[in-house]
Design a protein around this motif. Structure first.
Motif, PDB file in Angstrom:
ATOM      1  N   GLU A   1     -35.249 -30.432  -4.684  1.00  0.00           N
ATOM      2  CA  GLU A   1     -36.666 -30.794  -4.529  1.00  0.00           C
ATOM      3  C   GLU A   1     -37.052 -31.884  -5.529  1.00  0.00           C
ATOM      4  O   GLU A   1     -37.720 -32.852  -5.186  1.00  0.00           O
ATOM      5  CB  GLU A   1     -37.579 -29.570  -4.731  1.00  0.00           C
ATOM      6  N   HIS A   2     -36.624 -31.711  -6.785  1.00  0.00           N
ATOM      7  CA  HIS A   2     -36.917 -32.718  -7.814  1.00  0.00           C
ATOM      8  C   HIS A   2     -36.312 -34.070  -7.428  1.00  0.00           C
ATOM      9  O   HIS A   2     -36.947 -35.117  -7.580  1.00  0.00           O
ATOM     10  CB  HIS A   2     -36.333 -32.309  -9.173  1.00  0.00           C
ATOM     11  N   PHE A   3     -35.068 -34.021  -6.951  1.00  0.00           N
ATOM     12  CA  PHE A   3     -34.402 -35.277  -6.600  1.00  0.00           C
ATOM     13  C   PHE A   3     -35.132 -35.965  -5.443  1.00  0.00           C
ATOM     14  O   PHE A   3     -35.364 -37.178  -5.475  1.00  0.00           O
ATOM     15  CB  PHE A   3     -32.930 -35.058  -6.223  1.00  0.00           C
ATOM     16  N   LEU A   4     -35.505 -35.180  -4.420  1.00  0.00           N
ATOM     17  CA  LEU A   4     -36.208 -35.777  -3.280  1.00  0.00           C
ATOM     18  C   LEU A   4     -37.568 -36.332  -3.690  1.00  0.00           C
ATOM     19  O   LEU A   4     -38.031 -37.347  -3.157  1.00  0.00           O
ATOM     20  CB  LEU A   4     -36.356 -34.753  -2.149  1.00  0.00           C
ATOM     21  N   GLU A   5     -38.180 -35.676  -4.663  1.00  0.00           N
ATOM     22  CA  GLU A   5     -39.449 -36.178  -5.208  1.00  0.00           C
ATOM     23  C   GLU A   5     -39.223 -37.584  -5.787  1.00  0.00           C
ATOM     24  O   GLU A   5     -40.005 -38.508  -5.556  1.00  0.00           O
ATOM     25  CB  GLU A   5     -39.910 -35.215  -6.320  1.00  0.00           C
ATOM     26  N   THR A   6     -38.139 -37.743  -6.542  1.00  0.00           N
ATOM     27  CA  THR A   6     -37.789 -39.051  -7.115  1.00  0.00           C
ATOM     28  C   THR A   6     -37.494 -40.059  -6.012  1.00  0.00           C
ATOM     29  O   THR A   6     -37.974 -41.197  -6.034  1.00  0.00           O
ATOM     30  CB  THR A   6     -36.554 -38.923  -8.041  1.00  0.00           C
ATOM     31  N   TYR A   7     -36.702 -39.636  -5.032  1.00  0.00           N
ATOM     32  CA  TYR A   7     -36.304 -40.539  -3.939  1.00  0.00           C
ATOM     33  C   TYR A   7     -37.542 -41.062  -3.202  1.00  0.00           C
ATOM     34  O   TYR A   7     -37.699 -42.275  -3.011  1.00  0.00           O
ATOM     35  CB  TYR A   7     -35.366 -39.813  -2.970  1.00  0.00           C
ATOM     36  N   HIS A   8     -38.433 -40.148  -2.810  1.00  0.00           N
ATOM     37  CA  HIS A   8     -39.630 -40.560  -2.051  1.00  0.00           C
ATOM     38  C   HIS A   8     -40.574 -41.405  -2.913  1.00  0.00           C
ATOM     39  O   HIS A   8     -41.188 -42.355  -2.437  1.00  0.00           O
ATOM     40  CB  HIS A   8     -40.353 -39.341  -1.483  1.00  0.00           C
ATOM     41  N   PHE A   9     -40.663 -41.034  -4.189  1.00  0.00           N
ATOM     42  CA  PHE A   9     -41.505 -41.776  -5.126  1.00  0.00           C
ATOM     43  C   PHE A   9     -41.071 -43.242  -5.178  1.00  0.00           C
ATOM     44  O   PHE A   9     -41.872 -44.163  -5.042  1.00  0.00           O
ATOM     45  CB  PHE A   9     -41.394 -41.124  -6.513  1.00  0.00           C
ATOM     46  N   LEU A  10     -39.756 -43.452  -5.337  1.00  0.00           N
ATOM     47  CA  LEU A  10     -39.213 -44.812  -5.430  1.00  0.00           C
ATOM     48  C   LEU A  10     -39.303 -45.544  -4.095  1.00  0.00           C
ATOM     49  O   LEU A  10     -39.557 -46.742  -4.044  1.00  0.00           O
ATOM     50  CB  LEU A  10     -37.762 -44.763  -5.909  1.00  0.00           C
ATOM     51  N   ASN A  11     -39.096 -44.811  -3.026  1.00  0.00           N
ATOM     52  CA  ASN A  11     -39.138 -45.415  -1.690  1.00  0.00           C
ATOM     53  C   ASN A  11     -40.525 -45.979  -1.390  1.00  0.00           C
ATOM     54  O   ASN A  11     -40.660 -47.038  -0.767  1.00  0.00           O
ATOM     55  CB  ASN A  11     -38.762 -44.356  -0.646  1.00  0.00           C
ATOM     56  N   GLU A  12     -41.547 -45.291  -1.888  1.00  0.00           N
ATOM     57  CA  GLU A  12     -42.924 -45.713  -1.585  1.00  0.00           C
ATOM     58  C   GLU A  12     -43.438 -46.796  -2.544  1.00  0.00           C
ATOM     59  O   GLU A  12     -44.391 -47.497  -2.233  1.00  0.00           O
ATOM     60  CB  GLU A  12     -43.857 -44.489  -1.611  1.00  0.00           C
ATOM     61  N   LEU A  13     -42.817 -46.936  -3.702  1.00  0.00           N
ATOM     62  CA  LEU A  13     -43.296 -47.924  -4.677  1.00  0.00           C
ATOM     63  C   LEU A  13     -42.824 -49.335  -4.306  1.00  0.00           C
ATOM     64  O   LEU A  13     -41.696 -49.504  -3.851  1.00  0.00           O
ATOM     65  CB  LEU A  13     -42.756 -47.596  -6.078  1.00  0.00           C
ATOM     66  N   PRO A  14     -43.642 -50.367  -4.558  1.00  0.00           N
ATOM     67  CA  PRO A  14     -43.215 -51.744  -4.269  1.00  0.00           C
ATOM     68  C   PRO A  14     -42.311 -52.306  -5.365  1.00  0.00           C
ATOM     69  O   PRO A  14     -42.645 -53.260  -6.064  1.00  0.00           O
ATOM     70  CB  PRO A  14     -44.545 -52.499  -4.191  1.00  0.00           C
TER      71      PRO A  14
END
Length: 442
Positions: A315-328
């Protein structure tokens, strides 16, 4: 020494190490040594070590073996971070004659006598608390850009990091000395300076760990903007909590500072950031990226991220993945967590299995490729300035735009170390961007 001896250098790790290797090399040249490439036969080989990842430790042994193959009678000296943290371990490596820690490395010439091999590696390493003085450095390795050291050491206590143990407290170069070094660089016809240090946003702490800030990072940036002859200055890596709005605004209007920031994140999960003892939460990171993009929509933003930290669940890792995916953001430097002795994280529970770390690392590297591609695509059709490098790579000359897009053009020696106005036309198979020339600048 009657005849001039040959010395070769090998640098592991970061830009800061490269700048310090150059300074040590210049010192030895003043003492009567001639510097040669590491691939050549030399009388002495100096290896500047790194301790950030497990891999750097293994690389050290390979480099020693390489030196011994070139000349088994050569004197081998190890300096740098790993030499400070584990001097005895390095001294025990077959072929190593001398190991110098954090304060001794800049006095290498004092420890070298007749260059005869030792039966055992000799160690000179201080307690890290004694590393309280500052030695300014810069490297002019590829002659189109120079790494200029402005700060050393770190007062942060991130739970995974050995750098404070290897480099000591945060301390800075005097502003007038940084400007003197920058001027020396400009006199060598070098067009770009990359600012480097352990924690450069902390610039201003006195030479002896004096906590009074003589100058701020903003003062440094404003002063460097005035140095004649330097066309570009790049801020290498700066903590999100130390990158202030005033600095971002100044860079957006600056003549020489380029729209490129490298901002360590390490995790997109607040739970993990707290375990790491980072000094910000993800909200601060969003704020910094938003602020940069607001005043410099075309800015390039690079991110450091660590995967597989103890306690990092799926869950923590996916939080990081989605966070980075959404950032420009524009690209990632992905580090797979590795346990380091004498760090808090090495004692933590919740160890992530090696195969899971590798899988997460692969996912983020894939995301980085996607992000870089999207950023490059957003730049197609725009006019930028490129600083061309010196090498002919398979009939092409490469360079970087001010906002860090890697470009290529058919080889032409007249382009080397020049700034050219170009238009970005198409992305090549190798990922770099082809260009059309607009005009010559310098």
């Amino acid at each position: 020494m009657s005849e001039r001896k040959k010395v070769a250098f090998y640098t592991l790790g970061c830009k800061l190490n490269f700048s310090e290797t150059s300074t040590i090399a210049r010192n030895l040249q003043d003492e009567g040594f001639d510097r040669v490439d590491f691939e050549e036969v030399a009388d002495m080989y100096v290896i500047n070590t790194c301790s950030v990842t497990e891999n750097a430790d293994k690389q050290f042994k390979q480099v020693v073996r390489k030196a011994m193959k070139l000349n088994d009678k050569a004197f081998v000296a190890a300096v740098g971070c790993y030499a400070q943290l584990k001097p005895e371990e390095l001294a025990a490596v077959d072929g190593v004659d001398l190991v110098l820690g954090a304060t001794e490395k800049f006095k290498l010439a004092d420890y070298v006598n007749d260059l005869s091999k030792n039966d055992f590696g000799e160690v000179h390493s201080c307690e890290i608390a004694e590393a309280d003085f500052y030695v300014g450095s810069y490297s002019t390795g590829d002659r189109t850009r120079a790494f200029l050291k402005v700060q050393d050491g770190c007062d942060y206590k991130c739970t995974y990091c050995t750098i404070p143990l290897a480099r000591g407290i945060s301390r800075s170069d005097a502003l007038e000395n940084v400007l003197k070094n920058a001027k020396e660089i400009s006199e060598q016809n070098i067009k770009e300076i990359v600012l480097t240090g352990v924690n450069i946003g902390d610039y201003g702490k006195g030479e002896f760990g004096n906590k009074k800030h003589e100058h701020t990072f903003l003062d440094l940036v404003q002063a460097l903007d005035q140095v004649e002859g330097i066309e570009r200055v790049r801020i290498s890596s700066i903590e999100p909590n130390l990158l202030k709005n005033e600095t971002i605004d100044f860079v957006s209007k600056s003549n020489t500072f380029v729209p490129h920031f490298h901002i360590p994140l390490q995790s997109g999960s607040n739970d993990i950031l707290k375990l790491m003892k980072r000094r910000y939460l993800r909200e601060v990171y969003i704020d910094r990226v938003t602020q940069i993009k607001e005043v410099m929509p075309h800015a390039c933003i690079g991110v450091d991220v660590i995967v597989g930290f103890p306690g990092e669940t799926d869950e923590h890792f996916l939080e990081t993945y989605h966070f980075l995916n959404e950032l420009p953001i524009s690209y990632l430097h992905v580090f797979t967590y590795s346990e380091r002795d004498n760090t808090e994280a090495a004692e933590m529970g919740g160890i992530v299995p090696a195969n899971v770390r590798a899988k997460r690392s692969k996912m983020l590297r894939g995301l980085s490729v996607k992000k870089r591609r999207a950023f490059y695509e957003s730049q197609l059709g725009t006019e930028r300035t490129v600083l061309f490098e010196l090498e002919n790579k398979e009939g092409y000359i490469h360079g970087f735009t001010e906002n860090y897009v890697k470009v290529k053009a058919p080889w032409n020696p007249e382009l080397a170390n020049t700034l050219r106005k170009i238009q970005l036309t198409q992305i090549d198979e190798d990922g770099s961007v082809r260009v059309q020339f607009v005009e010559v600048l310098a």
